[in-house]
Design a protein around this motif. Structure first.
Motif, mmCIF file in Angstrom:
data_model
loop_
_atom_site.group_PDB
_atom_site.id
_atom_site.type_symbol
_atom_site.label_atom_id
_atom_site.label_comp_id
_atom_site.label_asym_id
_atom_site.label_seq_id
_atom_site.Cartn_x
_atom_site.Cartn_y
_atom_site.Cartn_z
ATOM 1 N N ARG A 132 -9.457 1.682 -8.747
ATOM 2 C CA ARG A 132 -9.750 2.551 -7.597
ATOM 3 C C ARG A 132 -11.017 3.364 -7.828
ATOM 4 O O ARG A 132 -11.822 3.568 -6.932
ATOM 5 C CB ARG A 132 -8.596 3.528 -7.355
ATOM 6 N N SER A 155 -0.470 -0.662 -1.882
ATOM 7 C CA SER A 155 0.160 0.632 -2.117
ATOM 8 C C SER A 155 -0.571 1.490 -3.151
ATOM 9 O O SER A 155 -0.538 2.716 -3.072
ATOM 10 C CB SER A 155 1.613 0.430 -2.566
ATOM 11 N N THR A 204 -5.450 1.109 -1.900
ATOM 12 C CA THR A 204 -6.068 1.386 -0.593
ATOM 13 C C THR A 204 -6.048 2.861 -0.210
ATOM 14 O O THR A 204 -6.720 3.254 0.747
ATOM 15 C CB THR A 204 -5.386 0.571 0.525
ATOM 16 N N GLU A 205 -5.289 3.669 -0.942
ATOM 17 C CA GLU A 205 -5.277 5.108 -0.652
ATOM 18 C C GLU A 205 -6.685 5.692 -0.723
ATOM 19 O O GLU A 205 -7.021 6.650 -0.022
ATOM 20 C CB GLU A 205 -4.361 5.832 -1.646
ATOM 21 N N ASP A 206 -7.539 5.093 -1.566
ATOM 22 C CA ASP A 206 -8.905 5.593 -1.744
ATOM 23 C C ASP A 206 -9.929 4.886 -0.858
ATOM 24 O O ASP A 206 -11.136 5.071 -1.039
ATOM 25 C CB ASP A 206 -9.324 5.441 -3.211
ATOM 26 N N ASN A 227 -1.513 7.619 7.191
ATOM 27 C CA ASN A 227 -2.726 8.379 7.527
ATOM 28 C C ASN A 227 -3.848 7.494 8.073
ATOM 29 O O ASN A 227 -4.785 7.980 8.698
ATOM 30 C CB ASN A 227 -3.227 9.141 6.294
ATOM 31 N N LYS A 265 0.183 2.951 4.803
ATOM 32 C CA LYS A 265 -0.510 4.236 4.774
ATOM 33 C C LYS A 265 -0.555 4.840 6.178
ATOM 34 O O LYS A 265 -1.408 4.514 6.990
ATOM 35 C CB LYS A 265 -1.936 4.067 4.234
#
Length: 459
Positions: free
Chosen positions: A295, A330, A333-335, A372, A370
């Motif tokens: 990440r 999971s 991809t948050e970043d 968001n 996600k």
């Protein structure tokens, strides 16, 4: 009314239908007989509480019309209306079942919430069989998908093989209309759930030991049919994929980052191993650490390519493939930043091959994992709906109907697809978007229950 149809007294039938207030299907039959060439069905066309009664009445009329002198064009128009009604009805039943299952009970156990007529499955099959004789493959696929939803909604009332047979029919009908990717997933799910349990968990160390097969013959037949169909699909699909060396991986002509692929692969192996054996539990922390470094240090667009490659062309077994895809979505991809989504969006809009379809699958999965990012993803797809290919529309529809939780943005997008494609994907009625069980204290009062894991939810 039925006698008027049998006697081909269509003028008298139209007069009767003008005064009928019992069923909306009577109104649509009148429109067909009066030559309306553009019959529109929207969210207000039917009362959701009467979906089942409307379908049964509509099918009864259809079967008599088939034997009458009605012209083929009119019969086809009426059939289209009935297919759309069937799809809406089945989607609504699935919605009700999902809502009650959130409280740990089957829909059949709370009939005061919503009762499924026990003849619905049989009558849907009657309709499917008639459509098959007419080679109306798209309609067969729609109704078969709907029947599978109903079957899975009342699974506790059925034998396992009955569920499997309906899922097989679902997969075969999708395969016949070119939805190979979906058909493949369904076949794989059927095989996973109908494989001999003792073989599934065998280490293979002592192959001479005979395994006891506890499956019924019907369940074995379902497994073998799914296996045979899947093997044929895989063989056919392999002819369309390029052949590269074992160490090189390509998306079309684009070579992906093999080093990055190997790092994600090795981290996923550690995750899978740690889940299966406690003595490898610490490897989970190592895997998380490796993913965190990816990440922070890697070009995340390369990660997107790894995901798309693994989704489309993976040679790994299903369990490892699923772990890799899940880990990317999971843990990495948050970043994702705007530029990473722009990268995927450009592929989706400009590449109508499997590459573009894989990018759409990825971005939709990000929206699932996600919350968001979900709103921006759906807004992008809403604005660019007209730019999507037929296959991409099908992928989007599948995610919205089968995998996304219904809310206003999801429902609105489904309605736009319905209008664009002139189909009738099921949507939760907007007034029912809140769980119906909130209005039914009996469900909330259930103190203890055994949570059932629906076997068919393999995707």
């Amino acid at each position: 009314m039925i006698e008027l149809i049998r006697e081909n007294k269509f003028d008298e039938l139209k007069e009767y239908l003008k005064d009928s207030k019992d069923f909306q299907m009577h109104k649509f039959l009148l429109e067909v007989l009066e030559g309306n060439e553009k019959i529109e069905i929207d969210g207000e066309s039917f009362d959701a509480a009467k979906f089942q009664e409307e379908f049964l009445e509509g099918l009864k009329i259809y079967l008599v019309l088939e034997e009458s002198n009605i012209n083929e064009f009119q019969l086809k128009e009426y059939s289209i209306v009935l297919v759309e009604l069937a799809f809406k009805m089945c989607g609504f039943i699935r919605l009700m079942a999902d809502k009650t299952m959130e409280n740990g009970v089957y829909l059949s156990e709370v009939e005061d919430v919503y009762k499924v007529n026990p003849v619905i499955r049989e009558e849907l099959q009657v309709f499917i069989d008639v459509l098959k004789t007419k080679n109306e493959n798209n309609s067969v696929a729609n109704v078969a998908a709907g029947k599978a939803q109903v079957t899975n909604s009342i699974q506790n009332l059925l034998e396992k093989y009955e569920i499997g047979e309906d899922m097989l029919q679902f997969a075969e009908s999708y395969e016949k209309v070119g939805q190979v990717e979906y058909a493949t997933k369904i076949y794989q799910g059927i095989m996973n759930d109908f494989e001999c349990e003792s073989l599934k968990f065998s280490s293979g160390i002592f192959p001479e030991i005979s395994h006891i097969d506890t499956r019924s013959q019907e369940e074995i037949n379902v497994f073998e049919k799914a296996k045979s169909n899947l093997e044929k699909l895989v063989k056919k699909d392999s002819q369309n994929k390029g052949i590269h060396s074992e160490n090189e991986k390509y998306l079309g002509s684009k070579k992906i980052n093999s080093r990055l692929y190997q790092e994600i692969y090795e981290s996923s192996v550690m995750l899978l191993r740690s889940e299966k054996d406690n003595k490898f539990r610490m490897q989970m922390l190592d895997a998380f650490s490796h993913m965190a470094k990816i990440r922070e240090n890697e070009n995340l667009n390369d990660v997107s390519d790894v995901y798309i490659y693994e989704q489309l062309f993976s040679k790994n077994d299903d369990e490892l493939k699923s772990t890799m895809l899940h880990a990317i979505t999971s843990l990495i991809t948050e970043d994702y930043k705007i530029e990473n989504f722009k990268y995927l969006e450009e592929i989706i809009l400009n590449d109508k091959t499997e590459y573009g379809e894989g990018a759409l699958d990825f971005i939709l999965n990000i929206g699932r994992y996600k919350e968001n990012f979900k709103s921006d993803i759906l807004n992008f797809l809403d604005k660019n709906l007209l730019s999507l290919s037929k296959n991409q529309i099908n992928i989007l529809a599948y995610f919205l109907v089968e995998l996304y939780v219904s809310d206003y943005s999801v429902v609105n997008l489904i309605e736009k697809i319905n209008k664009k494609e002139e189909v009738s994907l099921p949507t939760a009625p907007k007034e029912n978007l809140n769980p119906i069980v909130e209005e039914k204290p009996i469900v909330a009062q259930v103190k203890s229950f055994e949570m059932a894991t629906p076997w068919w939810k393999f995707w």
